[in-house]
Structures are given as C-alpha cells and as structure tokens.
Design a protein around this motif. Structure first.
Motif, PDB file in Angstrom:
ATOM      1  N   THR A 177      16.129  48.751 -42.862  1.00  0.00           N
ATOM      2  CA  THR A 177      16.773  48.104 -41.715  1.00  0.00           C
ATOM      3  C   THR A 177      16.074  48.542 -40.435  1.00  0.00           C
ATOM      4  O   THR A 177      15.760  47.737 -39.565  1.00  0.00           O
ATOM      5  N   SER A 178      15.818  49.844 -40.344  1.00  0.00           N
ATOM      6  CA  SER A 178      15.158  50.348 -39.124  1.00  0.00           C
ATOM      7  C   SER A 178      13.745  49.785 -39.001  1.00  0.00           C
ATOM      8  O   SER A 178      13.270  49.482 -37.916  1.00  0.00           O
ATOM      9  N   LEU A 179      13.062  49.627 -40.133  1.00  0.00           N
ATOM     10  CA  LEU A 179      11.666  49.159 -40.085  1.00  0.00           C
ATOM     11  C   LEU A 179      11.575  47.670 -39.755  1.00  0.00           C
ATOM     12  O   LEU A 179      10.614  47.219 -39.138  1.00  0.00           O
ATOM     13  N   LYS A 180      12.590  46.928 -40.175  1.00  0.00           N
ATOM     14  CA  LYS A 180      12.587  45.493 -39.833  1.00  0.00           C
ATOM     15  C   LYS A 180      12.649  45.330 -38.319  1.00  0.00           C
ATOM     16  O   LYS A 180      12.082  44.412 -37.742  1.00  0.00           O
ATOM     17  N   LEU A 229       4.248  50.296 -42.353  1.00  0.00           N
ATOM     18  CA  LEU A 229       5.708  50.466 -42.279  1.00  0.00           C
ATOM     19  C   LEU A 229       6.407  49.111 -42.193  1.00  0.00           C
ATOM     20  O   LEU A 229       7.486  48.919 -42.772  1.00  0.00           O
ATOM     21  N   LYS A 230       5.810  48.186 -41.461  1.00  0.00           N
ATOM     22  CA  LYS A 230       6.410  46.842 -41.392  1.00  0.00           C
ATOM     23  C   LYS A 230       6.446  46.221 -42.796  1.00  0.00           C
ATOM     24  O   LYS A 230       7.441  45.606 -43.185  1.00  0.00           O
ATOM     25  N   ALA A 231       5.369  46.421 -43.554  1.00  0.00           N
ATOM     26  CA  ALA A 231       5.342  45.901 -44.931  1.00  0.00           C
ATOM     27  C   ALA A 231       6.387  46.604 -45.789  1.00  0.00           C
ATOM     28  O   ALA A 231       7.024  45.999 -46.658  1.00  0.00           O
ATOM     29  N   MET A 232       6.601  47.880 -45.502  1.00  0.00           N
ATOM     30  CA  MET A 232       7.642  48.618 -46.224  1.00  0.00           C
ATOM     31  C   MET A 232       9.011  48.018 -45.915  1.00  0.00           C
ATOM     32  O   MET A 232       9.857  47.831 -46.801  1.00  0.00           O
ATOM     33  N   GLY A 233       9.216  47.708 -44.657  1.00  0.00           N
ATOM     34  CA  GLY A 233      10.484  47.096 -44.240  1.00  0.00           C
ATOM     35  C   GLY A 233      10.718  45.750 -44.915  1.00  0.00           C
ATOM     36  O   GLY A 233      11.855  45.349 -45.147  1.00  0.00           O
ATOM     37  N   GLU A 234       9.616  45.080 -45.279  1.00  0.00           N
ATOM     38  CA  GLU A 234       9.726  43.781 -45.965  1.00  0.00           C
ATOM     39  C   GLU A 234       9.897  43.968 -47.472  1.00  0.00           C
ATOM     40  O   GLU A 234       9.948  43.001 -48.223  1.00  0.00           O
ATOM     41  N   ASN A 258       5.416  60.388 -35.667  1.00  0.00           N
ATOM     42  CA  ASN A 258       6.480  60.862 -34.766  1.00  0.00           C
ATOM     43  C   ASN A 258       6.716  59.890 -33.612  1.00  0.00           C
ATOM     44  O   ASN A 258       7.852  59.697 -33.186  1.00  0.00           O
ATOM     45  N   ILE A 259       5.645  59.268 -33.131  1.00  0.00           N
ATOM     46  CA  ILE A 259       5.813  58.250 -32.076  1.00  0.00           C
ATOM     47  C   ILE A 259       6.638  57.090 -32.620  1.00  0.00           C
ATOM     48  O   ILE A 259       7.573  56.596 -31.970  1.00  0.00           O
ATOM     49  N   LEU A 260       6.332  56.683 -33.845  1.00  0.00           N
ATOM     50  CA  LEU A 260       7.059  55.553 -34.443  1.00  0.00           C
ATOM     51  C   LEU A 260       8.512  55.940 -34.734  1.00  0.00           C
ATOM     52  O   LEU A 260       9.425  55.127 -34.617  1.00  0.00           O
ATOM     53  N   ARG A 261       8.705  57.199 -35.076  1.00  0.00           N
ATOM     54  CA  ARG A 261      10.070  57.680 -35.341  1.00  0.00           C
ATOM     55  C   ARG A 261      10.885  57.625 -34.048  1.00  0.00           C
ATOM     56  O   ARG A 261      12.029  57.190 -34.040  1.00  0.00           O
ATOM     57  N   GLU A 262      10.230  58.064 -32.958  1.00  0.00           N
ATOM     58  CA  GLU A 262      10.926  58.004 -31.654  1.00  0.00           C
ATOM     59  C   GLU A 262      11.244  56.562 -31.284  1.00  0.00           C
ATOM     60  O   GLU A 262      12.225  56.282 -30.603  1.00  0.00           O
ATOM     61  N   GLY A 263      10.401  55.645 -31.771  1.00  0.00           N
ATOM     62  CA  GLY A 263      10.626  54.225 -31.505  1.00  0.00           C
ATOM     63  C   GLY A 263      11.653  53.602 -32.425  1.00  0.00           C
ATOM     64  O   GLY A 263      11.850  52.383 -32.382  1.00  0.00           O
ATOM     65  N   ASN A 266      13.287  54.943 -39.048  1.00  0.00           N
ATOM     66  CA  ASN A 266      14.058  55.965 -39.755  1.00  0.00           C
ATOM     67  C   ASN A 266      13.319  56.284 -41.055  1.00  0.00           C
ATOM     68  O   ASN A 266      13.608  55.723 -42.115  1.00  0.00           O
ATOM     69  N   ILE A 267      12.350  57.161 -40.957  1.00  0.00           N
ATOM     70  CA  ILE A 267      11.483  57.428 -42.114  1.00  0.00           C
ATOM     71  C   ILE A 267      11.328  58.934 -42.313  1.00  0.00           C
ATOM     72  O   ILE A 267      11.404  59.703 -41.370  1.00  0.00           O
TER      73      ILE A 267
END
Ligand code: SF4
Length: 761
Positions: A177-180, A229-234, A258-263, A266-267
């Motif tokens: 959900t977070s990655l989508k 990560l976007k592909a993971m979200g899919e 860590n930058i993406l986590r702050e954004g 949820n990984i």
C-alpha cells in the motif's frame, strides 16, 4: 490468493530450529562428498524401489496457497506397508529432528498422492538410514505411522509455517500500500535519471535482463531502487537484492533507501556484513561451547523476533547492538532477518559465489527476486575468481607434518595426491600446460582424502588443525568445481620450478555458470558508468539470456571536463624508464600551473616510486595493502588541504568508488593504459578470446574509472591527462565514452600548460 512454496527439507528445518547454532562449520560439507555413497545405496535396492521420487501437495490457509514439494530418496513401493526411505550419508551420531521430520513429511505426501490415485493406505512406514561414509556402518530408525498420525504430524509442521507466512502477508499488504503511493522523493529527476528509471521498471515488470550504462551523476541508486520498489508495490517483485562490489556502494544504497523511507516507503532493509567483520565474540569461534551468541540462538531468537521486527533499517552497527542486547550472533541474525526484509543489500558473493551464496534464497528458482547489480564492470573478474580453484602442492608437506602423528590413513591419502602432482611435473615440464578436462585420477584421490579427513580428523582437536581444515575446504571446492566444469573452464598445470606445481580449474568465461544462477531470479539489472565495450561485458556475463541495453548520456556539461591526450610519452614496460623524467616534468608543471588537488595514477608501484623520486614537492603515496584507517587518512588529506599531489595505482583502491567533489580534486593524470599484468591466466584468456578481451578492455575500464574520480557533481570542473601513445590510436579512441568527445591531443608540455590555464580562466 498469494502463492508460496517450500521444500520438505526447508519445512522440516523451519520447525526444528530451537537449539544452538551448528557451530561445526563442517557439517554442511559432509554431504557433498557423501553423494556417491548415497547413490550406491539407492542403486543397491531391489525391485519396486522408486528412487528420487518427486512429491508435492498444496494447502490453503489465510488466503495463502502453499505448495510443499520435495524428492524422497526412495520408496519401497512393493512392500506392505509401503516404506519411505531417507538416506543420510553422514556420521552416525544422534538422530536429527529435521531428518526425522523430513521422512515423515514425505510419507504424508505419498499418502496424499496415493489417495488421489484412489489407493488409500491405512499407514506408511518410515525408514531413516544413517550411513557412516567412512566405514559404511549403518544405523536405521524405522517406524510405522498410521494415516491419522501422519495427518496430525503434517498439521503440526505446516501450522507454524502458515503463521509465519500470515505475518509476512500482513507486512506485505502494508508495504505494498505504501509503495503504490510512493512518489519520487525529489522535485525533479536528474537528466537521464527518469529514462533510466523507466527502463529499469519495464525490465523488472517484464522479467528481463537489462544492462544500463549510466555515467556518474545519473543517480543510479535512486534510479534503480525507486522503480524496483514501485514494481514491488505492483506485486511483481517479492524481494530486491542490491548487490555491490564495495562497502561504499552499500552505504549509498542504504542512504537511498532511507530517503525513500522518509518519503513514505514502509519497507524493511538489511545490509549484510561479512561474518568476520560483524562478529562480536572475543574470538572468532562459532562453536556454542565457545560463543555465547551461538548458544541457544534459535530459542532466544524465537522470543525476541517480533520485537526486533519493529526496526525497519538493519545495518552493521545496529545488528551488533541487537546481538549484544539479546545475546544473538549478529551475522546469523542478519541472515534470519533478511527473510523478513524487502531489500537485501550485500556483496556480490552472497548471491554469486559458489562457496558463500545464500542457499536459503538461491538454491532453487525464485521468480519473485530482482537483482540490482551495482558497478557491474567488476563482475567478470569477480566471477572468474569465484568459479576457479587451485591446488598448490607446496601446501601438502605442512599438512602431512601435522597429520603424521594423528592418522596414518589420512596421511597416505594425501601422499597419493602429492605423488600425482609430482608425476605431473615429470610428465609436463613446460611453464604451464593446458588440459581440456580435470584428470579423473586426481579427483578420485582428492575425494578419498576428503573422506579420510571427514571420518578420521575433523572431530579431533590438535595443533595445526586450521591448516588441515583450509586444505580440506579448498579440496572440497575443487571437487565441486570439477563437477560444475563448463566449456568456459580449462584445467591448467603451472610448474613453478623445482617441486613447485599448481593445478588449477580456471574459469575464463563465467557466463555459463553465471547464467544458471541468474535464471533463478526474475529480473537482473546491471548498471555501471563503465560497461564499455558493452559486447565484452555481455559475452562474459550471460549466455542464452535475452537482454536489453540502455545508455544514458552524462548529466554533466561536457565542457566541465578538459581531457588532454599526450601520445608523445611512451609507457610500455620496455620503454617507460626512458620517460620517467618526462612524466615527472609534466606532473610538476601541471601542478604549478593551477594550484589544487591532483591525483596521478600509475600502472605499478615500481613505476610510481621511480617517478616519485623525481618529484620535488611532497607526494601523498598509496602503499600496498593499506588498512581501512590508512585509506581514510589518505582520503582525509583531500578534505583538509588544497594543494595535494597524490599518487595511486590504476585499478587500485583509490581509482574507483571515491567521491572527491568540488575543489577536493581538480586534476587527474593517468600514466599508461591500465593493462593488467602479463600473466599465465591473462595469456590463456588472450588465446581463448583475443588481446582486447584479456588486456585492452579491462585496462581501459580501469582508466575510465580513474578519470571518473574527477567530475562527481554538476558543478565540478577539472582537467584529465592521459599519458600514452596508445590512447590516440583508433582502437582506443573507439572506446572513448561520449563525455570524452572534447578531448585534445597535445605533444608538448607548453601547449598542455597553456590549454590547462585557458580552461581555468
Ligand atoms: S558471534 Fe562470532 S563467533 Fe559467535 S557465532 Fe557469531 S560469528 Fe561466530
């Protein structure tokens, strides 16, 4: 519906991990040498014996469809009751709970398969056979289990695993959900970064292999991790492996995550650090008798795992802290936590090296895995060395000395290897001899010696045991490689004078073995700034795998780099000494012309030292085998000073993976074309392919990396000088990357200095 699968062996182990870590690192290797014995037993069985019988069943719970599969060693199909046999060629000691579970699980699977065929057995016998691989002494555990008993047993085995999967599923739902919703974490993509990102996303989505040539500044880590990560979200990717050749690559990857986590991503991610480096025991001894962190490891982990999983970012320091806090081995903890992590950052070896790869992930095919391979230009060399192994005769006498008072039989088996190697010197007296195949008598003798070491030596304590263990492990790997031998290998005998001889299984072309490994994963993204020429890398890395290439232009203004070629100075081995003073002069003049920090790269320490003697100012010089602290001190000089002249080795620790941004570095001089040293190995490579494959391309790659230290940021400017006549030949010019298209050829120091001054005006 989520689908998952687990082998019977893994399920049995999953449910029986409640004690200490094995400690005995030899356990896992015993089976390798016992394979033949295993086969002998199977072949000796009578009529109706079904060997290597494949079984599987599927069970659904919590919206997860789980397939349990495996191959029973043997089934006495004509016996009444039917007997399922599991053979373990190992020492006859205590019964292993996972072994017993394994055979019971096969029995249940066979029961189910028979029922589906309309045959309803009331029960089945299980037979667990332990065979001592040395004396063939057998121990048999036999038991009859009713259908009901087997069914209850099966439930007790799959229930905990389903609970584990349920936990993972809940996590994945949150994660996906977070990655989508995840958006690119910066306002804008860098130039070329979006293009790279889109290509990587498509390759992952379409299960492809992609080679990405992306220069420095493209932001490759973000451009690869974000789309993965976007592909993971899919739902396309289950786990991402970010593979690096160097520590600095792992740091960059972790920072990016860590930058993406702050954004909002949820990984969970983990950086796997080598066992020796992350160990927190006083001495590196993994036996539970010596290491409190190994003792009762699984019991302790079970109690705290849920608490630990509150953390999202695992890396060396906090893994050590967790190890201290919960008295758990941090290395094993990192491996176990990786099961729960979405991104695993590790060295290439944990995926590609046949000795240390993570069996839990790469033993079988897993279509949900994506590999992001950073600095992929390092792969051919790393793979060649991973898929090669040598035996050095000079190591035998010290091992014999250690063994002589301990075991005559083992000594004799080693003497036999020694004789084969001495005979080889007599039969083939040249410097080196190439063979198509590994001699069978050698492998036979090696197997015999391993069997003897396993049976008679491994469980004893004696002085010098480490040397014997090293020899044993190396021999085991040699045997294993002989079984994996491909047309990309050759067998080489190198005579080193007197009684010195080395026998080596040498890998020239790693693509065959490597491709087999790659096929276990869904998609593979190789990226680097220096994959030139790309056909060289493709042909050495993959075989019979479709691939695509994406080449991204440099995001930096091309005019920020002033590249000067000096073909008037010769640096070949024969001629270099005539030009030492010319090289020293140009270095001195360049440095005087514009003040700042300069790095000069040389092909060897000897060459570097000769030129250094002719330089009047202080020179910061790279030393062989510098420690991490020494390297940090070397680089620190660039942080603090503004007129450093530093000498380093082309292809060495300072010619790649270091960032000296802005005025920390304003000039790079590369002396020579970076050719690898002439060696038997490289000459074999040359004969197999051509001179370019063996020398020119690897050398030029190092030169490109060295020049690459200069422009690390869009505001960086600098001067690079390539000293060697070969740089101006069409062969080398055809290798120039686009960023070098503004190069000028100059043949004297005055013009060089004038050009440099003009550049900086
Ligand atoms: S803490 Fe060190 S010695 Fe102990 S098991 Fe882990 S790696 Fe081995």
């Amino acid at each position: 519906m989520i689908k998952d699968r687990i082998s019977v062996r893994d399920l049995a182990e999953f449910n029986n991990k409640d004690g200490s870590l094995g400690g005995n690192i030899l356990n896992s290797s015993r089976a390798q040498i016992g394979t033949l014995e295993h086969k002998r037993v199977q072949d000796s069985r009578g009529e109706g014996y079904l060997k290597e019988y494949s079984l599987k069943t599927s069970v659904e719970k919590f919206g997860i469809m789980l397939e349990i599969y495996g191959r029973a060693d043997g089934i006495y199909s004509l016996d009444d009751p039917i007997v399922i046999e599991e053979i373990k060629t190992t020492k006859v000691d205590k019964i292993s709970a996972p072994h017993l579970s394994q055979v019971k699980l096969y029995a249940y699977l066979y029961l189910i398969e028979s029922s589906l065929k309309g045959v309803h057995y009331p029960g089945i016998s299980i037979k667990l056979l332990y065979i001592n691989i040395i004396n063939r002494e057998e121990r048999i555990i036999k038991e009859y289990l009713t259908r009901e008993e087997l069914t209850i047993f099966f439930e007790t085995q799959i229930d905990p695993y389903f609970l584990y999967l349920k936990g993972l599923k809940s996590w994945k739902d949150l994660r996906d959900t977070s990655l989508k919703e995840l958006v690119f974490p910066f306002n804008n993509f860098r130039e070329g970064q979006r293009d790279l990102s889109v290509n990587i996303f498509r390759a992952i989505r379409d299960s492809k292999t992609l080679f990405s040539i992306a220069p420095t500044g493209t932001g490759k880590s973000m451009a690869s991790i974000f789309p993965a990560l976007k592909a993971m979200g899919e739902g396309v990717v289950e786990k991402i492996f970010y593979l690096t050749a160097k520590t600095v690559g792992r740091i960059t990857a972790r920072d990016t995550i860590n930058i993406l986590r702050e954004g909002g991503a949820n990984i969970r991610s983990i950086v796997i650090t080598a066992k020796e480096k992350i160990c927190i025991n006083k001495e590196f001894n993994c036996s539970p008798d010596s290491c409190p962190y190994a003792l009762d490891y699984y019991k302790k982990l079970f109690l705290v795992i849920n608490e630990i999983l509150g953390i999202r970012d695992f890396y060396e320091e906090n893994l050590k802290d967790l190890g201290e806090q919960y008295s758990l081995c941090p290395f094993e903890l990192s491996l176990d936590l990786s099961n729960y992590c979405d991104i695993v950052i590790c060295d290439y070896n944990y995926v590609f090296d046949l000795r240390v790869y993570l069996k839990r992930y790469f033993e079988t095919k897993n279509k949900g895995f994506t590999l992001l391979v950073d600095e992929a230009h390092n792969l051919p060399d790393r793979l060649r060395s991973s898929y090669s192994c040598k035996l050095d005769r000079e190591l035998i006498p010290p091992v014999l000395d250690i063994l002589s008072p301990i075991c005559k039989k083992t000594m004799n088996s080693l003497e036999a290897i020694n004789s084969i190697m001495l005979d080889a010197i007599k039969s083939n007296s040249g410097e080196y001899t190439l063979f198509e195949e590994v001699p069978t008598d050698l492998i036979k003798a090696l197997k015999k010696s391993c069997l003897n070491i396993e049976g008679n030596i491994l469980d004893l304590d004696f002085k010098g045991k480490n040397l014997v263990i090293d020899w044993y492990f190396n021999t085991l790997f040699f045997i294993k490689l002989s079984e994996l031998y491909t047309e990309g290998h050759c067998f080489v005998q190198v005579n080193r004078g007197g009684l010195g001889v080395t026998l080596e299984i040498l890998c020239n072309d790693p693509s065959i073995l490597f491709s087999k490994m790659l096929q276990k994963c869904n998609s593979h993204i190789f990226f680097s700034a220096t994959l030139t020429p790309i056909n060289y890398f493709v042909s050495l890395l993959i075989r019979d795998i479709d691939y695509e290439i994406v080449e991204i232009p440099s995001p930096f203004p091309i005019d920020n780099l002033k590249l000067i070629i000096r073909p008037d100075i010769k640096t070949t081995y024969k001629e270099r000494s005539r030009y030492y003073s010319e090289v020293a002069n140009i270095i001195t003049k360049v440095r005087k012309s514009v003040s700042g920090n300069y790095m000069v790269f040389f092909p060897s320490y000897k060459y570097m030292d000769e030129v250094a003697k002719l330089i009047e100012c202080d020179v910061l010089i790279q030393k062989p085998r510098m420690s991490e602290i020494q390297r940090a001190e070397y680089l620190n000089e660039f942080e603090n000073k503004k007129s450093i002249l530093s000498f380093a080795i082309t292809g060495g620790v300072f010619s790649e993976g270091i960032d000296l941004v802005g005025d920390k570095l304003i000039g790079v001089i590369v002396v020579g074309v970076g050719l690898p040293q002439i060696s038997i190995k490289n000459n074999i490579l040359k004969d197999r392919y051509n001179y370019q494959f063996a020398y020119t391309y690897p050398g030029f790659n190092k030169v490109q990396q060295a020049i690459g230290r200069l422009i690390r940021h869009e505001d960086d400017r600098g001067v690079a000088i390539l000293i060697d006549e070969r740089f101006n030949t069409s062969q080398y010019r055809s290798l120039y990357p686009n960023e070098w298209s503004n190069s000028v050829v100059l043949t004297n120091d005055d013009d060089t200095i004038m050009t440099i001054k003009k550049f900086w005006e």
